[in-house]
Structures are given as structure tokens and as C-alpha cells.
Design a protein around this motif. Structure first.
Motif, PDB file in Angstrom:
ATOM      1  N   GLU A 140       0.824  -1.205   0.000  1.00 19.61           N
ATOM      2  CA  GLU A 140       0.000   0.000   0.000  1.00 19.61           C
ATOM      3  C   GLU A 140       0.858   1.255   0.000  1.00 19.61           C
ATOM      4  O   GLU A 140       0.580   2.226  -0.706  1.00 19.61           O
ATOM      5  CB  GLU A 140      -0.921  -0.002   1.228  1.00 19.61           C
ATOM      6  N   THR A 141       1.932   1.235   0.787  1.00 20.83           N
ATOM      7  CA  THR A 141       2.804   2.408   0.869  1.00 20.83           C
ATOM      8  C   THR A 141       3.485   2.684  -0.463  1.00 20.83           C
ATOM      9  O   THR A 141       3.543   3.824  -0.930  1.00 20.83           O
ATOM     10  CB  THR A 141       3.859   2.208   1.959  1.00 20.83           C
ATOM     11  N   LEU A 142       4.006   1.628  -1.100  1.00 18.15           N
ATOM     12  CA  LEU A 142       4.701   1.809  -2.364  1.00 18.15           C
ATOM     13  C   LEU A 142       3.729   2.250  -3.463  1.00 18.15           C
ATOM     14  O   LEU A 142       4.077   3.058  -4.332  1.00 18.15           O
ATOM     15  CB  LEU A 142       5.399   0.508  -2.764  1.00 18.15           C
ATOM     16  N   ARG A 143       2.510   1.720  -3.420  1.00 20.27           N
ATOM     17  CA  ARG A 143       1.506   2.143  -4.402  1.00 20.27           C
ATOM     18  C   ARG A 143       1.206   3.623  -4.254  1.00 20.27           C
ATOM     19  O   ARG A 143       1.147   4.360  -5.254  1.00 20.27           O
ATOM     20  CB  ARG A 143       0.223   1.326  -4.232  1.00 20.27           C
ATOM     21  N   VAL A 144       1.010   4.072  -3.020  1.00 19.88           N
ATOM     22  CA  VAL A 144       0.745   5.491  -2.789  1.00 19.88           C
ATOM     23  C   VAL A 144       1.943   6.335  -3.201  1.00 19.88           C
ATOM     24  O   VAL A 144       1.796   7.416  -3.793  1.00 19.88           O
ATOM     25  CB  VAL A 144       0.394   5.728  -1.300  1.00 19.88           C
ATOM     26  N   PHE A 145       3.160   5.836  -2.923  1.00 19.79           N
ATOM     27  CA  PHE A 145       4.377   6.573  -3.284  1.00 19.79           C
ATOM     28  C   PHE A 145       4.500   6.705  -4.798  1.00 19.79           C
ATOM     29  O   PHE A 145       4.810   7.782  -5.315  1.00 19.79           O
ATOM     30  CB  PHE A 145       5.599   5.859  -2.713  1.00 19.79           C
ATOM     31  N   TYR A 146       4.252   5.619  -5.527  1.00 17.13           N
ATOM     32  CA  TYR A 146       4.319   5.654  -6.980  1.00 17.13           C
ATOM     33  C   TYR A 146       3.236   6.564  -7.568  1.00 17.13           C
ATOM     34  O   TYR A 146       3.401   7.096  -8.669  1.00 17.13           O
ATOM     35  CB  TYR A 146       4.162   4.249  -7.556  1.00 17.13           C
ATOM     36  N   SER A 147       2.141   6.708  -6.841  1.00 17.37           N
ATOM     37  CA  SER A 147       1.060   7.570  -7.309  1.00 17.37           C
ATOM     38  C   SER A 147       1.317   9.041  -7.008  1.00 17.37           C
ATOM     39  O   SER A 147       0.580   9.903  -7.493  1.00 17.37           O
ATOM     40  CB  SER A 147      -0.261   7.150  -6.643  1.00 17.37           C
ATOM     41  N   SER A 258      -2.653  19.768  -5.362  1.00 17.23           N
ATOM     42  CA  SER A 258      -1.311  19.374  -5.787  1.00 17.23           C
ATOM     43  C   SER A 258      -0.334  19.481  -4.621  1.00 17.23           C
ATOM     44  O   SER A 258       0.534  18.618  -4.440  1.00 17.23           O
ATOM     45  CB  SER A 258      -0.847  20.265  -6.947  1.00 17.23           C
ATOM     46  N   THR A 259      -0.465  20.534  -3.814  1.00 15.72           N
ATOM     47  CA  THR A 259       0.414  20.696  -2.654  1.00 15.72           C
ATOM     48  C   THR A 259       0.197  19.576  -1.650  1.00 15.72           C
ATOM     49  O   THR A 259       1.157  18.988  -1.115  1.00 15.72           O
ATOM     50  CB  THR A 259       0.167  22.054  -1.979  1.00 15.72           C
ATOM     51  N   THR A 260      -1.053  19.268  -1.388  1.00 23.39           N
ATOM     52  CA  THR A 260      -1.366  18.176  -0.454  1.00 23.39           C
ATOM     53  C   THR A 260      -0.811  16.859  -0.950  1.00 23.39           C
ATOM     54  O   THR A 260      -0.192  16.096  -0.199  1.00 23.39           O
ATOM     55  CB  THR A 260      -2.886  18.060  -0.275  1.00 23.39           C
ATOM     56  N   ASN A 261      -1.031  16.585  -2.239  1.00 18.38           N
ATOM     57  CA  ASN A 261      -0.605  15.300  -2.787  1.00 18.38           C
ATOM     58  C   ASN A 261       0.909  15.160  -2.846  1.00 18.38           C
ATOM     59  O   ASN A 261       1.417  14.043  -2.989  1.00 18.38           O
ATOM     60  CB  ASN A 261      -1.211  15.106  -4.174  1.00 18.38           C
ATOM     61  N   ALA A 262       1.626  16.274  -2.747  1.00 14.47           N
ATOM     62  CA  ALA A 262       3.085  16.181  -2.687  1.00 14.47           C
ATOM     63  C   ALA A 262       3.529  15.429  -1.435  1.00 14.47           C
ATOM     64  O   ALA A 262       4.630  14.847  -1.406  1.00 14.47           O
ATOM     65  CB  ALA A 262       3.705  17.579  -2.714  1.00 14.47           C
ATOM     66  N   PHE A 263       2.680  15.400  -0.420  1.00  9.40           N
ATOM     67  CA  PHE A 263       3.014  14.673   0.808  1.00  9.40           C
ATOM     68  C   PHE A 263       2.972  13.162   0.599  1.00  9.40           C
ATOM     69  O   PHE A 263       3.375  12.407   1.486  1.00  9.40           O
ATOM     70  CB  PHE A 263       2.060  15.072   1.934  1.00  9.40           C
ATOM     71  N   LEU A 264       2.467  12.722  -0.566  1.00  5.64           N
ATOM     72  CA  LEU A 264       2.508  11.295  -0.862  1.00  5.64           C
ATOM     73  C   LEU A 264       3.942  10.786  -0.914  1.00  5.64           C
ATOM     74  O   LEU A 264       4.197   9.602  -0.687  1.00  5.64           O
ATOM     75  CB  LEU A 264       1.805  11.016  -2.202  1.00  5.64           C
ATOM     76  N   PHE A 265       4.890  11.676  -1.223  1.00  5.80           N
ATOM     77  CA  PHE A 265       6.286  11.264  -1.272  1.00  5.80           C
ATOM     78  C   PHE A 265       6.863  11.026   0.119  1.00  5.80           C
ATOM     79  O   PHE A 265       7.978  10.511   0.251  1.00  5.80           O
ATOM     80  CB  PHE A 265       7.113  12.322  -2.021  1.00  5.80           C
ATOM     81  N   THR A 266       6.122  11.404   1.142  1.00  4.37           N
ATOM     82  CA  THR A 266       6.574  11.151   2.516  1.00  4.37           C
ATOM     83  C   THR A 266       6.025   9.836   3.058  1.00  4.37           C
ATOM     84  O   THR A 266       6.276   9.503   4.213  1.00  4.37           O
ATOM     85  CB  THR A 266       6.150  12.300   3.451  1.00  4.37           C
ATOM     86  N   THR A 267       5.279   9.102   2.226  1.00  3.63           N
ATOM     87  CA  THR A 267       4.651   7.874   2.722  1.00  3.63           C
ATOM     88  C   THR A 267       5.651   6.837   3.216  1.00  3.63           C
ATOM     89  O   THR A 267       5.333   6.095   4.159  1.00  3.63           O
ATOM     90  CB  THR A 267       3.747   7.259   1.638  1.00  3.63           C
ATOM     91  N   PRO A 268       6.860   6.718   2.621  1.00  2.00           N
ATOM     92  CA  PRO A 268       7.815   5.772   3.237  1.00  2.00           C
ATOM     93  C   PRO A 268       8.149   6.133   4.673  1.00  2.00           C
ATOM     94  O   PRO A 268       8.319   5.243   5.520  1.00  2.00           O
ATOM     95  CB  PRO A 268       9.045   5.888   2.321  1.00  2.00           C
TER      96      PRO A 268
END
Length: 409
Positions: A140-147, A258-268
């Protein structure tokens, strides 16, 4: 001499592992990410009334829910790989109708909603077939990160393209859907792994509702997904409308998302924190924090910029819930019920798509648009209280549980 091993490598299907599914999920995010702000804005421009927008999304949610519950029944007659293909094809059809515009725009929203739930059910069933339970959190984390990239640049790019040439964002989404379908067939997932030889026809997923309601863990996990999705519905649909009605323009909604979704890169990093704590701690933190911030957004609604700031902060914790809130359900599913329970679970998207506009419509009868944020915050608060009843060591590996019980020297 031609290397014969090359032919063997080309014939061998790519491994359906965590990274493969993350890639597939990332491409699917491209399909929807470019439209996440474009669709609500397009509907609002075609029907310039927040109440009418709520009615449209309510109707779409009801029909999408019915369609989603019928997907496993459809797989009795149509193999899962072709069901996934039909779902991707509906993305193309939905975007084509959106390009035409007018009344057909609402049907385009419906086609995209059915496509989303169809692809989601098939995707989850494949994940449960190929990914071990111990790897679900990482998956799930990697999927969110890739997204992350699609969800980060998609909203603001979509609004920008919409102003330049209205069909542009829909054409980009169509192209991404074609890429999604191509990668899916390259992965050669087939119809999933067979756990045991079937002794009877696959029952209608509605027959599994009895088993679903008999398992409190599944009910709680489903509710977490529903309420988390309600938070995203409020953020995606009503925050841009609030910004427009407050005189802040129609582009700020896309910029915020877009700003919020940039936090997807913090999912790891979020995953590491969740692994150190527990799934229950992550779910509680996400719900309680987002609830407080959504309610604060309503309190400060006379200051629109403050409201948007609180909503953006609350959405960061929704990102945390994207990782954690689905795990209580996925960890409790029996292998023999994967496809049917995947359909039951996927209904969270449509139920939230019904509940959110319905609640918003009722709230708008007696309160301004900011009241929708408070109503969503109360729902998030209730989910946080429910999460407090989950097992403290939910999602923690057995070896880690033993290690944590050891006394510190």
C-alpha cells in the motif's frame, strides 16, 4: 548466434510483485489525478449551484455502488482480465462524453465512477492473490508513493489545461487509461491465482453481506475506508467551490490539492513510523488530527484563507489514512472470500460518494458551505473513536510483538 535465452526472457511474464502492482497503481493515478479538480469544476460550470452539484454526485454514487456490487457477479461470465479491460475502457468512454460536454458531462462522471470501482475491485483481488499479508503494508505504501507524482502535478496541471483548451485534460486521462491497459496486459496477471478448485458457481456478492456483517473487524475496516473517503470527497469537491464562492478564483483548488498530494512522497517515512507504532496508532492519529483541523476550518470560515489552510493541513493526515485505514480490512479477509469481499470493500468509495453529497445537501439547507467541513470533521472524529477499539498490536509482525515484550536492559 542469436541468444535463445532472450526469447525465454521475453516470453516469461513479469513478476507480479509489490513493485509491479505499485507501477500499475501509479498509472491508474494518472488517469484520475488529472481530473480530480477538473471534473468538479466542469460540473460546477455546467450547473453553477453547489446543491445541484451535490445531487449529481449523489446520483452517480448510487448507480456506481450498484454497479460495483455486481462486478464479482460479472466475473462469473467474464474473466477477471476482461473485466479489468472493460473498466479501463469505461475511462475512455467517460472522458469522451466529458469532452462533448453539456448534459453528457454527468454521464461522463458516471462512466468514470464505474470504471474506477471496476478497476479497483480487480486490482485489489489481484493484490490479495499475489501479495502476502505481511507485505500488504509495504504494498500500500509503495503504491501510494508511486502515485505521488500523478496526484501532485495532476490537479494543478488539469486546471491549467482546462483553461487553455477544455478537452485537453480529458485527452490526457484517456491516453493514461490506454497505457494502464497496456501495462496490465504486459504483466499477464490473467484471472488471478486459484486457491482451490471451485465446487460451485461463484455466488452473488450480495450473498456475502451476511458473512460481512457477522465479522466486526471487517465492518470496522470498511467504516474506516468510508469515512476517510468522505474526507477526501469534501476536500476534492467542496474546497474548490468554497474558494470560488469566497472570491479566491478557480485555480486555488487545484493548487491546494497538488500541494497536499506532494506529501505522498513522505509515505515511506509514514510507513516507518507506523511500523514502529502500530496500525491502530496510525489510524487513530489520522482520524483525530484531521477531525480537529476540519472543524477548525469551519470555525475560521469568516477568514477564507485560514479555512483553506486548516483544510490543507487536515488533508495531510488523510494521506496517512490512505496508508493505514485500509489495512484493518485487508488483514482480516479470508483467502477464500477475496473477490467477493474485495467487492464489498470497494463499495466504500461509492457509499462515501453517496453519503458526502447527501450530507452536504442537508447541511446546505441550514448552514453555509463551510458547515460541510464541520460535518465531515464529526464523522472523522467518530472513526477515531472506533479506531480506539482496535487491537493495540494490529498489523505488527509476530516477531516484532515478541521483541517488544522483552524487558529493556
Amino acid at each position: 548466434m542469436f541468444d535463445r535465452s532472450l526469447i525465454l526472457r521475453l516470453r516469461r511474464a513479469p513478476v507480479a510483485d509489490v513493485r509491479g502492482f505499485a507501477l500499475l497503481g501509479g498509472i491508474e493515478a494518472m488517469v484520475r489525478g488529472i481530473l480530480i479538480t477538473v471534473m468538479p469544476l466542469s460540473v460546477y460550470r455546467a450547473f453553477p449551484d453547489s446543491g445541484t452539484v451535490s445531487e449529481i454526485y449523489f446520483s452517480v454514487g448510487v448507480m456506481s455502488l450498484i454497479a460495483g456490487m455486481m462486478v464479482p457477479q460479472l466475473t462469473r461470465y467474464v474473466p477477471r482480465r476482461w473485466t479489468f479491460t472493460c473498466g479501463a475502457g469505461l475511462f475512455v468512454l467517460g472522458n469522451s462524453l466529458a469532452i462533448i460536454g453539456g448534459p453528457l458531462l454527468a454521464f461522463g462522471v458516471l462512466c468514470n465512477a464505474i470504471a474506477t470501482v471496476t478497476v479497483y475491485i480487480c486490482f485489489n483481488a489481484y493484490v490479495l492473490d499475489y501479495i502476502a499479508k505481511a507485505e500488504l503494508g509495504r504494498s500500500e505504501t509503495l503504491r501510494v508513493f508511486y502515485s505521488g507524482l500523478a496526484w501532485t502535478i495532476g490537479p494543478v496541471t488539469g486546471v491549467w489545461l482546462l483553461d487553455i483548451w477544455r478537452p485537453a485534460p480529458f485527452l490526457v486521462s484517456m491516453a493514461a487509461a490506454i497505457v494502464l491497459l497496456s501495462v496490465f496486459w504486459i504483466m499477464r496477471l490473467g484471472n488471478g491465482r486459484i486457491i482451490a478448485k471451485a465446487r460451485a458457481l461463484t455466488p452473488n456478492p450480495l450473498a456475502y453481506l451476511g458473512r460481512f456483517f457477522a465479522q466486526p473487524r471487517l465492518i470496522a475496516g470498511w467504516l474506516f475506508a468510508v469515512i476517510r473517503s468522505c474526507g477526501w470527497w469534501t476536500y476534492v469537491v467542496y474546497v474548490p467551490i468554497f474558494a470560488i464562492e469566497a472570491g479566491l478564483g478557480d485555480k486555488i483548488g487545484g493548487m491546494m490539492q497538488s500541494t497536499t498530494n506532494a506529501f505522498l512522497f513522505t509515505t515511506p517515512l509514514m510507513l516507518r513510523w507506523m511500523q514502529k507504532k502500530s496500525v491502530r496508532t496510525a489510524v487513530r492519529t489520522g482520524f483525530f488530527a484531521s477531525a480537529g483541523l476540519f472543524v477548525a476550518a469551519t470555525v475560521f470560515s469568516p477568514i477564507p484563507s485560514a479555512t483553506l489552510a486548516f483544510m490543507m493541513a487536515g488533508s495531510v493526515f488523510l494521506v496517512l489514512l490512505d496508508i493505514a485505514a485500509s489495512l484493518p480490512f485487508l488483514l482480516a479477509v479470508k483467502p477464500s472470500e477475496r473477490t467477493e469481499m474485495a467487492a464489498v470493500f470497494s463499495s466504500f468509495r461509492d457509499v462515501s460518494g453517496i453519503a458526502t453529497p447527501a450530507a452536504a445537501w442537508l447541511v446546505l439547507l441550514v448552514a453555509p458551505l463551510a458547515g460541510v467541513f464541520a460535518a465531515t470533521g464529526l464523522a472523522l472524529l467518530g472513526a477515531g473513536m472506533l479506531a480506539s477499539r482496535q487491537h493495540p498490536q494490529l498489523g505488527i509482525r509476530a516477531s516484532d510483538r515478541i521483541r517488544r515484550r522483552l524487558p529493556v536492559a
